[in-house]
Design a protein around this motif. Structure first.
Motif, PDB file in Angstrom:
ATOM      1  N   LEU A  12       0.762  -1.207   0.049  1.00 33.88           N
ATOM      2  CA  LEU A  12       0.031   0.000  -0.127  1.00 33.88           C
ATOM      3  C   LEU A  12       0.998   1.236  -0.167  1.00 33.88           C
ATOM      4  O   LEU A  12       0.551   2.123  -0.469  1.00 33.88           O
ATOM      5  CB  LEU A  12      -0.819  -0.046   1.177  1.00 33.88           C
ATOM      6  N   PHE A  45      -4.457   5.031 -10.283  1.00 30.99           N
ATOM      7  CA  PHE A  45      -5.806   4.785  -9.439  1.00 30.99           C
ATOM      8  C   PHE A  45      -5.921   3.134  -8.997  1.00 30.99           C
ATOM      9  O   PHE A  45      -7.062   2.940  -8.205  1.00 30.99           O
ATOM     10  CB  PHE A  45      -6.699   5.375 -10.040  1.00 30.99           C
ATOM     11  N   GLY A  48      -3.584   1.100  -5.323  1.00 30.00           N
ATOM     12  CA  GLY A  48      -3.769   1.504  -3.874  1.00 30.00           C
ATOM     13  C   GLY A  48      -5.285   0.942  -3.620  1.00 30.00           C
ATOM     14  O   GLY A  48      -5.321   0.325  -2.590  1.00 30.00           O
ATOM     15  N   PRO A  49      -6.333   1.126  -4.144  1.00 27.77           N
ATOM     16  CA  PRO A  49      -7.595   0.605  -3.948  1.00 27.77           C
ATOM     17  C   PRO A  49      -7.548  -0.891  -3.758  1.00 27.77           C
ATOM     18  O   PRO A  49      -8.126  -1.310  -2.903  1.00 27.77           O
ATOM     19  CB  PRO A  49      -8.603   1.108  -4.873  1.00 27.77           C
ATOM     20  N   LEU A  52      -6.139  -1.555  -0.469  1.00 21.92           N
ATOM     21  CA  LEU A  52      -7.314  -1.308   0.751  1.00 21.92           C
ATOM     22  C   LEU A  52      -8.468  -2.164   0.708  1.00 21.92           C
ATOM     23  O   LEU A  52      -8.685  -2.534   1.794  1.00 21.92           O
ATOM     24  CB  LEU A  52      -7.598   0.094   0.255  1.00 21.92           C
ATOM     25  N   VAL A  53      -8.758  -2.875  -0.445  1.00 24.46           N
ATOM     26  CA  VAL A  53      -9.913  -3.766  -0.180  1.00 24.46           C
ATOM     27  C   VAL A  53      -9.340  -5.159   0.421  1.00 24.46           C
ATOM     28  O   VAL A  53     -10.213  -5.651   1.207  1.00 24.46           O
ATOM     29  CB  VAL A  53     -10.414  -4.154  -1.843  1.00 24.46           C
TER      30      VAL A  53
END
Length: 102
Positions: A12, A45, A48-49, A52-53
């Motif tokens: 991350l 984009f 990172g997500p 996080l998921v």
């Protein structure tokens, strides 16, 4: 579960570095192909997500809200981030004439 947690936390923060690396390459390189532009834009984009998921899934599993029998799929975001790193290194090398594809 501890190892996937540590991997996703480390990656991350690595995706933050990836964000700035992609932005720097996009600003310094001219004549990017459409594929290279799409890779650069999505690298800002996507990684990172994904991490996080994965971290949210680990937290939910730790609280007992969702059962995770095989935590191997939690390494998928790390593979995606590694793929983006390799692509950015190749794009940067090609555009700085370290690799000749012409």
């Amino acid at each position: 579960m501890l190892i996937p947690l540590l991997v996703n936390l480390m990656m991350l923060f690595g995706s933050l570095v990836l964000f700035f690396a992609a932005a720097g390459i996009a600003n310094n390189c001219d004549n990017l192909t459409k594929l290279e532009e799409r890779i650069l834009n999505s690298s800002l984009f996507i990684p990172g997500p994904l991490h996080l998921v994965a971290l949210i899934a680990i937290a939910l599993a730790a609280m007992g809200l969702i059962p995770i029998d095989d935590p191997a799929w939690l390494y998928l975001p790390a593979l995606v981030s590694t793929g983006y790193w390799v692509c950015l290194i190749v794009i940067n090398a090609r555009k700085n004439r370290y690799l000749r594809a012409d």
